[in-house]
Design a protein around this motif. Structure first.
Motif, PDB file in Angstrom:
ATOM      1  N   LEU A 254       0.815  -1.200   0.000  1.00  0.00           N
ATOM      2  CA  LEU A 254       0.000   0.000   0.000  1.00  0.00           C
ATOM      3  C   LEU A 254       0.857   1.262   0.000  1.00  0.00           C
ATOM      4  CD1 LEU A 254      -2.677  -1.068   2.634  1.00  0.00           C
ATOM      5  CD2 LEU A 254      -2.899  -1.093   0.135  1.00  0.00           C
ATOM      6  N   GLU A 255       0.269   2.335  -0.496  1.00  0.00           N
ATOM      7  CA  GLU A 255       0.936   3.635  -0.527  1.00  0.00           C
ATOM      8  C   GLU A 255       1.197   4.145   0.888  1.00  0.00           C
ATOM      9  OE1 GLU A 255       2.608   5.744  -1.933  1.00  0.00           O
ATOM     10  OE2 GLU A 255       1.606   7.596  -2.516  1.00  0.00           O
ATOM     11  N   ASN A 256       2.417   4.682   1.116  1.00  0.00           N
ATOM     12  CA  ASN A 256       2.805   5.271   2.403  1.00  0.00           C
ATOM     13  C   ASN A 256       2.522   4.329   3.569  1.00  0.00           C
ATOM     14  OD1 ASN A 256       3.667   7.643   1.180  1.00  0.00           O
ATOM     15  ND2 ASN A 256       1.667   8.630   1.384  1.00  0.00           N
ATOM     16  N   SER A 257       2.998   3.102   3.448  1.00  0.00           N
ATOM     17  CA  SER A 257       2.704   2.100   4.472  1.00  0.00           C
ATOM     18  C   SER A 257       3.977   1.399   4.931  1.00  0.00           C
ATOM     19  CB  SER A 257       1.729   1.053   3.918  1.00  0.00           C
ATOM     20  OG  SER A 257       2.368   0.261   2.921  1.00  0.00           O
ATOM     21  N   GLU A 258       3.846   0.680   6.037  1.00  0.00           N
ATOM     22  CA  GLU A 258       4.878  -0.245   6.481  1.00  0.00           C
ATOM     23  C   GLU A 258       4.448  -1.635   6.044  1.00  0.00           C
ATOM     24  OE1 GLU A 258       7.101  -1.669  10.607  1.00  0.00           O
ATOM     25  OE2 GLU A 258       4.981  -1.102  10.641  1.00  0.00           O
ATOM     26  N   CYS A 259       5.239  -2.262   5.202  1.00  0.00           N
ATOM     27  CA  CYS A 259       4.903  -3.595   4.711  1.00  0.00           C
ATOM     28  C   CYS A 259       5.465  -4.634   5.671  1.00  0.00           C
ATOM     29  CB  CYS A 259       5.466  -3.810   3.303  1.00  0.00           C
ATOM     30  SG  CYS A 259       5.140  -5.457   2.647  1.00  0.00           S
TER      31      CYS A 259
ATOM     32  N   LEU B 202      13.820  -7.987  -0.914  1.00  0.00           N
ATOM     33  CA  LEU B 202      14.310  -6.640  -0.631  1.00  0.00           C
ATOM     34  C   LEU B 202      14.938  -6.570   0.751  1.00  0.00           C
ATOM     35  CD1 LEU B 202      11.164  -4.644  -1.845  1.00  0.00           C
ATOM     36  CD2 LEU B 202      13.293  -4.974  -3.113  1.00  0.00           C
ATOM     37  N   ASN B 203      15.792  -5.561   0.940  1.00  0.00           N
ATOM     38  CA  ASN B 203      16.372  -5.315   2.256  1.00  0.00           C
ATOM     39  C   ASN B 203      15.295  -4.823   3.215  1.00  0.00           C
ATOM     40  OD1 ASN B 203      19.043  -5.981   1.543  1.00  0.00           O
ATOM     41  ND2 ASN B 203      19.378  -3.942   0.697  1.00  0.00           N
ATOM     42  N   ARG B 204      15.401  -5.224   4.454  1.00  0.00           N
ATOM     43  CA  ARG B 204      14.427  -4.816   5.465  1.00  0.00           C
ATOM     44  C   ARG B 204      14.802  -3.461   6.065  1.00  0.00           C
ATOM     45  NH1 ARG B 204      14.281  -9.415   9.700  1.00  0.00           N
ATOM     46  NH2 ARG B 204      12.417  -8.295  10.419  1.00  0.00           N
ATOM     47  N   GLY B 205      13.782  -2.745   6.552  1.00  0.00           N
ATOM     48  CA  GLY B 205      14.006  -1.450   7.178  1.00  0.00           C
ATOM     49  C   GLY B 205      14.412  -0.368   6.201  1.00  0.00           C
TER      50      GLY B 205
ATOM     51  N   ALA C 241       1.997   2.182 -20.864  1.00  0.00           N
ATOM     52  CA  ALA C 241       1.278   3.014 -19.893  1.00  0.00           C
ATOM     53  C   ALA C 241       1.894   2.802 -18.515  1.00  0.00           C
ATOM     54  CB  ALA C 241      -0.207   2.670 -19.878  1.00  0.00           C
ATOM     55  N   LYS C 242       2.137   3.892 -17.814  1.00  0.00           N
ATOM     56  CA  LYS C 242       2.772   3.840 -16.503  1.00  0.00           C
ATOM     57  C   LYS C 242       1.749   4.110 -15.407  1.00  0.00           C
ATOM     58  CE  LYS C 242       6.549   6.060 -13.899  1.00  0.00           C
ATOM     59  NZ  LYS C 242       7.630   7.068 -13.981  1.00  0.00           N
ATOM     60  N   SER C 243       1.811   3.322 -14.364  1.00  0.00           N
ATOM     61  CA  SER C 243       0.891   3.477 -13.240  1.00  0.00           C
ATOM     62  C   SER C 243       1.335   4.625 -12.336  1.00  0.00           C
ATOM     63  CB  SER C 243       0.851   2.184 -12.419  1.00  0.00           C
ATOM     64  OG  SER C 243       2.061   2.035 -11.680  1.00  0.00           O
ATOM     65  N   ALA C 244       0.575   4.835 -11.276  1.00  0.00           N
ATOM     66  CA  ALA C 244       1.003   5.748 -10.216  1.00  0.00           C
ATOM     67  C   ALA C 244       2.248   5.168  -9.539  1.00  0.00           C
ATOM     68  CB  ALA C 244      -0.116   5.924  -9.198  1.00  0.00           C
ATOM     69  N   ILE C 245       2.961   6.005  -8.804  1.00  0.00           N
ATOM     70  CA  ILE C 245       4.138   5.561  -8.047  1.00  0.00           C
ATOM     71  C   ILE C 245       3.774   5.547  -6.567  1.00  0.00           C
ATOM     72  CG2 ILE C 245       6.539   6.029  -7.461  1.00  0.00           C
ATOM     73  CD1 ILE C 245       6.829   7.484 -10.116  1.00  0.00           C
ATOM     74  N   TRP C 246       3.968   4.400  -5.926  1.00  0.00           N
ATOM     75  CA  TRP C 246       3.685   4.273  -4.497  1.00  0.00           C
ATOM     76  C   TRP C 246       4.984   4.070  -3.724  1.00  0.00           C
ATOM     77  CZ3 TRP C 246      -1.209   0.690  -3.675  1.00  0.00           C
ATOM     78  CH2 TRP C 246      -2.346   1.388  -4.117  1.00  0.00           C
ATOM     79  N   LYS C 247       4.975   4.541  -2.465  1.00  0.00           N
ATOM     80  CA  LYS C 247       6.127   4.375  -1.581  1.00  0.00           C
ATOM     81  C   LYS C 247       5.730   3.536  -0.369  1.00  0.00           C
ATOM     82  CE  LYS C 247       8.117   8.907  -2.731  1.00  0.00           C
ATOM     83  NZ  LYS C 247       8.525  10.226  -2.181  1.00  0.00           N
ATOM     84  N   PHE C 248       6.706   2.790   0.159  1.00  0.00           N
ATOM     85  CA  PHE C 248       6.459   2.000   1.366  1.00  0.00           C
ATOM     86  C   PHE C 248       7.784   1.701   2.049  1.00  0.00           C
ATOM     87  CE2 PHE C 248       7.575  -1.122  -1.782  1.00  0.00           C
ATOM     88  CZ  PHE C 248       8.218  -2.127  -1.088  1.00  0.00           C
ATOM     89  N   TYR C 249       7.705   1.301   3.306  1.00  0.00           N
ATOM     90  CA  TYR C 249       8.867   0.801   4.034  1.00  0.00           C
ATOM     91  C   TYR C 249       8.743  -0.712   4.150  1.00  0.00           C
ATOM     92  CZ  TYR C 249      11.683   4.678   5.833  1.00  0.00           C
ATOM     93  OH  TYR C 249      12.565   5.723   5.957  1.00  0.00           O
ATOM     94  N   ASN C 250       9.814  -1.427   3.814  1.00  0.00           N
ATOM     95  CA  ASN C 250       9.854  -2.855   4.094  1.00  0.00           C
ATOM     96  C   ASN C 250      10.226  -3.004   5.564  1.00  0.00           C
ATOM     97  OD1 ASN C 250       9.822  -5.616   3.813  1.00  0.00           O
ATOM     98  ND2 ASN C 250      11.863  -5.743   2.902  1.00  0.00           N
ATOM     99  N   ALA C 251       9.318  -3.544   6.354  1.00  0.00           N
ATOM    100  CA  ALA C 251       9.455  -3.549   7.810  1.00  0.00           C
ATOM    101  C   ALA C 251      10.798  -4.101   8.258  1.00  0.00           C
ATOM    102  CB  ALA C 251       8.323  -4.361   8.433  1.00  0.00           C
TER     103      ALA C 251
END
Length: 236
Positions: free
Chosen positions: A43-48, A102-105, A123-133
């Motif tokens: 999810l966008e702006n989330s901690e995964c 992916l690397n954590r944290g 076609a390019k989607s939106a860009i979402w950001k998250f933290y890998n816990a």
């Protein structure tokens, strides 16, 4: 009627039946361009926190990225960027998901490019950001700010009395405290021209003619600081 004339008549009938009765369907329709995929997870702006920790390397985990299938699309490119290093990896998928280790944290951004093998358009989607816990993490630094204006390579004329800086920042903990704006002729800039900025914009007197670099440092209430990428513009 002789046999020769009879055979000739049969050949003519078959010829005209094949050539004249089939009609013309016209040119084949042009392929439709693909549409942008809708992102689902992470999810966008989330901690995964759903990543599966790698048994042989506890500092990494595997995340399953998910998105909705797009129209007129036969393949997808998933681009994942480490926001600390700005290094990107691209993965190809024929479905609506892709596993990535992916690397954590670490903060990441991701997006999907929809492709169709019958056309060069994509076609390019939106860009979402998250933290890998990360292990034991209870608070994360803000995501590095996105620099919006002036855009990289932009030219500002010295006849303008001021220049407006604009950026966008977010934090999964929603505890951003302030911003600092760095501007100078060095890359990266080491001169802070403004600190404790509460808004995501700042107006500054136009400097002398030359090439300038700028970045934003974002600080949260816990003292965590993130640094944006560097952007360049010119004064003429």
């Amino acid at each position: 009627m002789t046999v020769k004339k009879y055979l000739y008549s049969i050949v003519c009938i078959l010829f005209f039946a094949n050539c004249g009765g089939g009609g013309d369907d016209g040119p084949a329709p042009l392929p439709q361009p693909p549409t942008a995929a809708e992102l689902v997870f992470p999810l966008e702006n989330s901690e995964c926190t759903e990543g599966v920790i790698t048994a042989s390397n506890l500092s990494t985990s595997t995340i399953t990225f998910e998105w909705e299938l797009a129209e007129n699309t036969d393949s997808y490119e998933l681009t994942v960027t480490n926001l600390n290093t700005n290094n990107s990896e691209t993965f190809t998928s024929l479905s609506g998901f892709q596993e990535v280790t992916l690397n954590r944290g670490v903060p990441y951004s991701w997006y999907i490019t929809s492709k169709n093998s019958e056309t060069l358009e994509s076609a390019k989607s939106a860009i979402w950001k998250f933290y890998n816990a990360g292990e034991g993490a209870t608070n994360y630094p803000p995501f590095p700010a996105d620099l919006l204006e002036p855009t990289s390579g932009y030219t500002v004329y010295s006849t303008n009395s001021s220049i407006s800086f604009l950026w966008k920042a977010s934090d999964i903990d929603n505890d951003i405290l302030s911003y600092s704006l760095f501007l100078g002729t060095n890359n990266p800039p080491d001169n802070s021209i403004a600190t404790n900025i509460s808004e995501q914009n700042f107006v500054y007197a136009t400097p002398a003619v030359g090439t300038y670099y700028w970045l934003i440092k974002t600080e949260d209430a816990n003292g965590n600081i993130s640094t944006s990428q560097v952007s360049e513009f010119k004064i003429e």
